[in-house]
Design a protein around this motif. Structure first.
Motif, PDB file in Angstrom:
ATOM      1  N   VAL A  68      28.088  40.994  38.521  1.00 49.72           N
ATOM      2  CA  VAL A  68      29.343  41.519  39.049  1.00 49.72           C
ATOM      3  C   VAL A  68      29.835  40.643  40.190  1.00 49.72           C
ATOM      4  O   VAL A  68      31.036  40.355  40.302  1.00 49.72           O
ATOM      5  CB  VAL A  68      29.173  42.979  39.518  1.00 49.72           C
ATOM      6  CG1 VAL A  68      30.443  43.496  40.160  1.00 49.72           C
ATOM      7  CG2 VAL A  68      28.769  43.865  38.353  1.00 49.72           C
ATOM      8  N   TRP A  69      28.931  40.183  41.039  1.00 42.05           N
ATOM      9  CA  TRP A  69      29.338  39.342  42.167  1.00 42.05           C
ATOM     10  C   TRP A  69      29.898  38.015  41.693  1.00 42.05           C
ATOM     11  O   TRP A  69      30.869  37.504  42.264  1.00 42.05           O
ATOM     12  CB  TRP A  69      28.178  39.136  43.135  1.00 42.05           C
ATOM     13  CG  TRP A  69      27.994  40.339  43.984  1.00 42.05           C
ATOM     14  CD1 TRP A  69      27.001  41.273  43.866  1.00 42.05           C
ATOM     15  CD2 TRP A  69      28.835  40.786  45.045  1.00 42.05           C
ATOM     16  NE1 TRP A  69      27.180  42.262  44.799  1.00 42.05           N
ATOM     17  CE2 TRP A  69      28.311  41.989  45.544  1.00 42.05           C
ATOM     18  CE3 TRP A  69      29.994  40.291  45.618  1.00 42.05           C
ATOM     19  CZ2 TRP A  69      28.893  42.699  46.584  1.00 42.05           C
ATOM     20  CZ3 TRP A  69      30.577  40.992  46.662  1.00 42.05           C
ATOM     21  CH2 TRP A  69      30.024  42.180  47.126  1.00 42.05           C
ATOM     22  N   TRP A  71      31.432  37.545  38.907  1.00 45.75           N
ATOM     23  CA  TRP A  71      32.758  37.871  38.363  1.00 45.75           C
ATOM     24  C   TRP A  71      33.770  38.017  39.489  1.00 45.75           C
ATOM     25  O   TRP A  71      34.875  37.493  39.402  1.00 45.75           O
ATOM     26  CB  TRP A  71      32.665  39.153  37.530  1.00 45.75           C
ATOM     27  CG  TRP A  71      33.979  39.669  37.076  1.00 45.75           C
ATOM     28  CD1 TRP A  71      34.723  39.202  36.027  1.00 45.75           C
ATOM     29  CD2 TRP A  71      34.717  40.762  37.633  1.00 45.75           C
ATOM     30  NE1 TRP A  71      35.870  39.938  35.917  1.00 45.75           N
ATOM     31  CE2 TRP A  71      35.886  40.905  36.890  1.00 45.75           C
ATOM     32  CE3 TRP A  71      34.483  41.626  38.691  1.00 45.75           C
ATOM     33  CZ2 TRP A  71      36.826  41.881  37.175  1.00 45.75           C
ATOM     34  CZ3 TRP A  71      35.417  42.595  38.967  1.00 45.75           C
ATOM     35  CH2 TRP A  71      36.576  42.712  38.208  1.00 45.75           C
ATOM     36  N   ARG A  72      33.390  38.707  40.537  1.00 44.53           N
ATOM     37  CA  ARG A  72      34.311  38.892  41.670  1.00 44.53           C
ATOM     38  C   ARG A  72      34.654  37.556  42.319  1.00 44.53           C
ATOM     39  O   ARG A  72      35.812  37.306  42.662  1.00 44.53           O
ATOM     40  CB  ARG A  72      33.686  39.839  42.699  1.00 44.53           C
ATOM     41  CG  ARG A  72      33.639  41.259  42.232  1.00 44.53           C
ATOM     42  CD  ARG A  72      32.955  42.143  43.246  1.00 44.53           C
ATOM     43  NE  ARG A  72      32.898  43.521  42.756  1.00 44.53           N
ATOM     44  CZ  ARG A  72      32.172  44.461  43.292  1.00 44.53           C
ATOM     45  NH1 ARG A  72      31.419  44.192  44.350  1.00 44.53           N
ATOM     46  NH2 ARG A  72      32.175  45.676  42.798  1.00 44.53           N
ATOM     47  N   LEU A  73      33.656  36.722  42.526  1.00 44.99           N
ATOM     48  CA  LEU A  73      33.915  35.400  43.094  1.00 44.99           C
ATOM     49  C   LEU A  73      34.820  34.568  42.188  1.00 44.99           C
ATOM     50  O   LEU A  73      35.742  33.896  42.662  1.00 44.99           O
ATOM     51  CB  LEU A  73      32.604  34.654  43.333  1.00 44.99           C
ATOM     52  CG  LEU A  73      31.784  35.070  44.538  1.00 44.99           C
ATOM     53  CD1 LEU A  73      30.430  34.361  44.521  1.00 44.99           C
ATOM     54  CD2 LEU A  73      32.526  34.756  45.820  1.00 44.99           C
ATOM     55  N   VAL A  75      37.023  35.596  39.922  1.00 46.14           N
ATOM     56  CA  VAL A  75      38.398  36.107  39.949  1.00 46.14           C
ATOM     57  C   VAL A  75      39.067  35.734  41.273  1.00 46.14           C
ATOM     58  O   VAL A  75      40.213  35.276  41.293  1.00 46.14           O
ATOM     59  CB  VAL A  75      38.428  37.636  39.713  1.00 46.14           C
ATOM     60  CG1 VAL A  75      39.817  38.204  39.962  1.00 46.14           C
ATOM     61  CG2 VAL A  75      37.977  37.957  38.297  1.00 46.14           C
ATOM     62  N   GLY A  76      38.362  35.879  42.372  1.00 48.90           N
ATOM     63  CA  GLY A  76      38.922  35.513  43.667  1.00 48.90           C
ATOM     64  C   GLY A  76      39.253  34.032  43.763  1.00 48.90           C
ATOM     65  O   GLY A  76      40.340  33.652  44.217  1.00 48.90           O
ATOM     66  N   VAL A 117      40.373  40.097  34.440  1.00 48.85           N
ATOM     67  CA  VAL A 117      40.552  41.424  35.023  1.00 48.85           C
ATOM     68  C   VAL A 117      41.293  42.358  34.076  1.00 48.85           C
ATOM     69  O   VAL A 117      40.924  43.517  33.925  1.00 48.85           O
ATOM     70  CB  VAL A 117      41.328  41.325  36.361  1.00 48.85           C
ATOM     71  CG1 VAL A 117      41.624  42.694  36.919  1.00 48.85           C
ATOM     72  CG2 VAL A 117      40.556  40.510  37.349  1.00 48.85           C
ATOM     73  N   ARG A 123      37.104  43.033  29.525  1.00 48.22           N
ATOM     74  CA  ARG A 123      36.501  43.974  30.478  1.00 48.22           C
ATOM     75  C   ARG A 123      35.441  44.834  29.797  1.00 48.22           C
ATOM     76  O   ARG A 123      34.409  45.147  30.390  1.00 48.22           O
ATOM     77  CB  ARG A 123      37.570  44.865  31.108  1.00 48.22           C
ATOM     78  CG  ARG A 123      38.377  44.205  32.197  1.00 48.22           C
ATOM     79  CD  ARG A 123      37.503  43.714  33.342  1.00 48.22           C
ATOM     80  NE  ARG A 123      36.728  44.763  33.971  1.00 48.22           N
ATOM     81  CZ  ARG A 123      37.116  45.482  35.012  1.00 48.22           C
ATOM     82  NH1 ARG A 123      38.281  45.248  35.565  1.00 48.22           N
ATOM     83  NH2 ARG A 123      36.343  46.418  35.509  1.00 48.22           N
ATOM     84  N   TRP A 130      27.343  44.137  32.326  1.00 45.52           N
ATOM     85  CA  TRP A 130      26.962  44.657  33.639  1.00 45.52           C
ATOM     86  C   TRP A 130      25.967  45.803  33.491  1.00 45.52           C
ATOM     87  O   TRP A 130      24.999  45.888  34.231  1.00 45.52           O
ATOM     88  CB  TRP A 130      28.180  45.129  34.414  1.00 45.52           C
ATOM     89  CG  TRP A 130      29.139  44.038  34.755  1.00 45.52           C
ATOM     90  CD1 TRP A 130      28.864  42.700  34.874  1.00 45.52           C
ATOM     91  CD2 TRP A 130      30.521  44.178  35.011  1.00 45.52           C
ATOM     92  NE1 TRP A 130      30.001  42.012  35.179  1.00 45.52           N
ATOM     93  CE2 TRP A 130      31.038  42.882  35.279  1.00 45.52           C
ATOM     94  CE3 TRP A 130      31.396  45.253  35.043  1.00 45.52           C
ATOM     95  CZ2 TRP A 130      32.369  42.660  35.572  1.00 45.52           C
ATOM     96  CZ3 TRP A 130      32.730  45.024  35.335  1.00 45.52           C
ATOM     97  CH2 TRP A 130      33.197  43.741  35.598  1.00 45.52           C
TER      98      TRP A 130
END
Length: 141
Positions: A68-69, A71-73, A75-76, A117, A123, A130
């Motif tokens: 998940v981290w 993925w967040r990085l 996307v950011g 996203v 997703r 996940w």
């Protein structure tokens, strides 16, 4: 207690190919300037660029594995890089036509990051990854 996933298994399986395509697209957009420089004979920063390419590959591999981290990085980074590259390309486009190509790369980052996203099958696939990774990590503890 975690809420059940709104996505079904059929959607998750259908998301395998689009997820891989988006992750490979992000990787290709990232390494294109490096490869173009090598083709033109610019080898001054090849080690640093190779390190960036490797770090990008590791990050995207972790997205694929279900982090998940990561993925967040990803996307950011896609959103920030997309906006910065797009604006720089627009500024350069007022001087030379190549700036518009750079703006296109910025748009590609934005679209690919948004796909991670906002695309339901992607997703669903990532949600299934996940969940599987969470079960795997809880099993080790």
């Amino acid at each position: 207690m975690a809420a059940p996933s709104p996505f079904n298994a059929q959607q998750a399986e259908a998301g395998r190919t689009p997820t891989l395509a988006v992750l490979l697209g992000i990787f290709m957009v990232t390494i294109t300037p490096f490869v173009a420089g090598l083709v033109q004979g610019q080898t001054a920063d090849w080690l640093r660029n190779l390190l960036y390419a490797f770090a990008t590959a590791v990050l995207l591999y972790n997205v694929w594995r279900g982090s998940v981290w990561a993925w967040r990085l990803t996307v950011g980074f896609c959103m920030v890089a997309g906006l910065v590259v797009f604006v720089i390309g627009m500024l350069a486009g007022s001087v030379a036509w190549q700036g518009w190509v750079v703006s296109g790369a910025g748009l590609a980052y934005l679209l690919l990051g948004t796909a991670l996203v906002g695309t339901a099958v992607i997703r669903a696939f990532l949600d299934a990854r996940w969940a599987a990774r969470g079960r795997q990590l809880r099993g080790r503890a």
